[in-house]
Enzyme design. Structure first.
Site, PDB file in Angstrom:
ATOM      1  N   ARG A 309       0.861  -1.194   0.000  1.00 37.46           N
ATOM      2  CA  ARG A 309       0.000   0.000   0.000  1.00 37.46           C
ATOM      3  C   ARG A 309       0.887   1.231   0.000  1.00 37.46           C
ATOM      4  NH1 ARG A 309      -1.975   4.102   2.521  1.00 37.46           N
ATOM      5  NH2 ARG A 309      -0.496   3.774   4.218  1.00 37.46           N
ATOM      6  N   ASP A 399       3.957   1.529   4.973  1.00 31.60           N
ATOM      7  CA  ASP A 399       3.107   1.251   3.809  1.00 31.60           C
ATOM      8  C   ASP A 399       2.761  -0.229   3.648  1.00 31.60           C
ATOM      9  OD1 ASP A 399       3.010   3.902   3.365  1.00 31.60           O
ATOM     10  OD2 ASP A 399       4.173   3.924   1.523  1.00 31.60           O
ATOM     11  N   ASP A 421       4.443   3.974  10.996  1.00 26.53           N
ATOM     12  CA  ASP A 421       4.359   5.414  10.763  1.00 26.53           C
ATOM     13  C   ASP A 421       3.032   5.808  10.139  1.00 26.53           C
ATOM     14  OD1 ASP A 421       5.506   8.064  10.772  1.00 26.53           O
ATOM     15  OD2 ASP A 421       5.672   7.871   8.601  1.00 26.53           O
ATOM     16  N   ASN A 565      -1.864  11.173   0.028  1.00 27.06           N
ATOM     17  CA  ASN A 565      -0.679  11.410  -0.790  1.00 27.06           C
ATOM     18  C   ASN A 565      -0.710  10.507  -2.024  1.00 27.06           C
ATOM     19  OD1 ASN A 565       0.805  13.280   0.885  1.00 27.06           O
ATOM     20  ND2 ASN A 565       1.124  11.599   2.312  1.00 27.06           N
TER      21      ASN A 565
END
Length: 716
Positions: A309, A399, A421, A565
């Site tokens: 991801r 991710d 994160d 983003n």
């Protein structure tokens, strides 16, 4: 006892001129017996207590450091001898200055000579301890009468301890950690056997950085700038970080979002050379051995992704390696982690992206992703291998897909030093921005409990931000159940309700029982009248004009955070948010937007960059060798982040600090994290007794600068 006997036994002598007038016992390491004859020795005592001995022997100078470290009543002496080729006096001065940790310039050499005392002798060095003490005493007394202590501290701060290397010639030129390019001095080129392999002119780090920036300004595309910086990082990391830190606001969007998203989409096509490590399903049973292929003995931070991801771009497989590389660079730039101690990792478990499976340039494994036990055992083996070699390493998950991010975090967070994160970092950044937005409204952080929050996106990042705000409300007086009632989560199927089938565990607390399942975002905004609108859907343009204007009808200063983003995935642009609210919006996005002019008035958007949080979390955890990262650390980091926003910045209706002050922000966040680690008794180390915590944290940070090199073979 003869001089030779003293040399063999390790002579011990009492020095009565230690700092502060206290007596101290000093031990000198013995020299090899081959130094007994045929040399001339010069002892130089410096202002800060370091002593150098130059010995002219045959065709080489041997320079010996006598480095004094005072602790309590004892002063220890460490000797370090370096062989240098002889040459003209000015070259010897350059050599001497370099090994004295000073810049070899005319000014610094004059300063050094002014506060040194030298003598020549043919006696063996160990027999000269008393002479050394006398010379040092004369030196220190001369300094105290003519220079202030503060001035000497400033001079000492410019000294650079040498790095001892076991490589030379083209090997050092090909090592980006140690390569200086044309920054190698004439003396270093001679000593490291690279003379003639570089242009004859030697440039300072500043001159090199200026040259690179001039070339960078000639590149028109962001991808082109990324590739140029990537090439620079591959050959000279010190220069790369010098350029990056000098131009951080301009270049952070190049090395990370939004440009890195475009790079990841074409990573196989743009690939030049490897960086970091790759592990895959083909490496089962071998990972504990593989980690020893990494050349650095110490690693402090690992950033790992499986590429499932990437930002808002979905499954990019091994092409996602650009993300941990970019985050690693930000750890160095923002947190001052030594670049040699940051390791980006790609865990290739396959990809479900059919386009990549058919792409001839794709560099990952061309099969569908492994799942279930096969996947979790793969992650387990990697984590074990990393911690087996580097027990104190901080592991940042980056991710991972919604299906794996939360289970992995819950599995590891209480057992090892790690965090995610996308979940925790994004949440803390958003919470810090909300606190600042409340300040703009003239409210205190406690009023967060009164906010109504609509969040578009109920995946990893959306839930991470929601839980962060939830914890902020609980901290300010609400119960868990009361706080959950302040949130409305909407995904591609509409509002999450208690009637939704197959809710994820993290979504359950926020499922509404008072509204219909699947209610549209517009209808939710009309009914709820939210004060905060968050976007973490990964789909651009979903905050339509009708939705934004509807929100602005009911709120004086609507807080609008489209955080997806890269830039083209943001739920709305800064220009539209300001235009549709008549300039009333308090706006922050995940990727940067330029200032907007409407009817002659300028409006300034903010960027909710995770760089404001994860470097400080990492630095605080690494500095204290914390055993884990707690939820409280992220909540505190959010408060610290908001406190870093100046009144001047708030007056522009911006909710985050200037990115050019990122290291100051990082130090404050890291100090708070380190303090919590010590209080929570999860820290293995802390500052020396009497040392200020923030000062200690700052001293732990890497700064890009060229340090003098010493060959291991020349150290006695």
């Amino acid at each position: 006892m003869t001089t030779a006997d003293q040399r063999k036994s390790g002579n011990r002598a009492n020095l009565h001129s230690s700092p502060g007038g206290r007596s101290a016992t000093t031990t000198a390491e013995p020299l090899d017996s081959s130094y007994r004859t045929g040399y001339r020795e010069e002892t130089i005592a410096s202002a800060d207590g370091r002593v150098l001995t130059r010995t002219l022997r045959g065709s080489h100078f041997w320079i010996t450091f006598w480095i004094h470290r005072s602790r309590g009543e004892a002063t220890s002496v460490r000797t370090l001898a370096i062989r240098l080729p002889t040459g003209a006096p000015q070259r010897m001065e350059s050599h001497l200055l370099q090994y004295h940790h000073a810049t070899p310039s005319q000014t610094s050499f004059k300063t050094m000579r002014r506060f040194t005392s030298a003598s020549f002798t043919s006696e063996p060095r160990p027999a000269n301890m008393q002479r050394f003490a006398q010379a040092r005493a004369r030196c220190l007394s001369g300094v105290s009468s003519s220079r202030s202590t503060q001035t000497l501290k400033r001079e000492a701060a410019t000294y650079k301890a040498p790095v001892i290397l076991n490589k030379k010639g083209v090997n050092i030129m090909n090592d980006p950690i140690y390569n200086k390019g044309v920054g190698f001095t004439a003396a270093e080129r001679e000593r490291l056997e690279i003379r003639g392999l570089l242009p004859p002119i030697s440039s300072t780090l500043g001159q090199q950085a200026k040259r690179i920036k001039a070339r960078l300004d000639d590149v028109t595309s962001d991808i082109g700038k990324y590739l140029m910086l990537n090439s620079l990082q591959d050959r000279n990391e010190t220069l790369f970080y010098k350029v990056l830190l000098d131009n951080l606001a301009e270049l952070a969007p190049i090395i990370y979002t939004p440009t890195v998203g475009k790079v990841c989409q074409g990573y196989g096509y743009l690939y030049r050379r490897p960086r970091g490590m790759y592990f895959s399903v083909h490496d089962r049973g071998e990972m504990s051995q593989m980690v020893y292929n990494w050349p650095e003995k110490q690693v402090d931070v690992v950033v790992v992704t499986d590429g499932s991801r990437i930002l808002g771009l979905g499954d990019l497989g091994a092409n996602g390696m650009g993300i941990p590389i970019g985050k690693g660079s930000l750890y160095v730039a923002a947190a001052g982690i030594d670049p040699a101690k940051v390791l980006p990792i790609m865990l290739d478990a396959g990809t479900n992206n059919e386009a990549l499976l058919g792409d001839e340039f794709y560099m990952g494994l061309k099969h569908h992703r492994v799942t279930g036990e096969s996947y979790t055992s793969l992650v387990d083996e990697l984590i074990f291998a990393l911690r087996n070699r580097w027990p104190n390493v901080l592991i940042q998950f980056e991710d991972f897909s919604n299906a794996n991010a939360y289970p992995l975090l819950h599995h590891y967070r209480h057992n090892i030093l790690c965090f995610n994160d996308d979940i925790q970092g994004t949440g803390a950044v958003a919470l810090g921005g909300i606190y600042s937005a409340l300040r703009i409204q003239g409210k205190g952080p406690e009023t967060i409990k009164d906010q109504k929050v609509v969040c578009l996106g109920a995946g990893t990042a959306g839930l991470g931000v929601t839980f962060a705000l939830l914890n902020g409300m609980k901290k300010n007086g609400l119960s868990h159940e009361e706080a959950c009632k302040n949130f409305w989560l909407v995904d591609n199927n509409g509002l999450l309700s208690s009637n939704r089938v197959n809710l994820a565990s993290g979504q359950v607390p926020f499922a509404r029982s008072d509204m219909e399942e699947g209610t549209s975002l517009l209808e939710v905004v009309k009914k709820v009248k939210p004060t905060i609108l968050l976007g973490l859907s990964g789909v651009g343009g979903l905050f339509t004009e009708e939705i934004i204007r509807e929100m602005a009808k009911h709120v004086e200063d609507p807080i609008i955070f489209p955080l997806s983003n890269p830039t083209d995935r943001a739920e709305c642009s800064a220009e539209n948010a300001f235009k549709w609210t008549n300039g009333k919006a308090i706006f922050a996005s995940g990727s940067p937007f330029k200032p907007v002019e409407i009817d002659g008035k300028m409006y300034y958007p903010s960027q909710g960059n995770n760089m404001f949080i994860f470097p400080g979390i990492g630095l605080g955890a690494v500095a204290t060798q914390a055993r884990r990262v707690s939820t409280t650390m992220f909540a505190t980091a959010a408060e610290v982040l908001s406190s870093c926003v100046s009144e001047e910045t708030l007056a522009r209706r911006q909710v985050y600090p200037d990115v050019n002050h990122i290291r100051d922000v990082t130090v404050k966040v890291a100090t708070a994290v380190a303090d919590l680690a010590i209080q929570q008794k999860v820290a293995k180390r802390g500052p020396p007794e009497g040392k200020d915590l923030a000062e200690w944290i700052r001293e732990e940070m890497y700064t890009p600068t060229y340090r003098p090199y010493v060959l291991e073979e020349d150290v006695i």
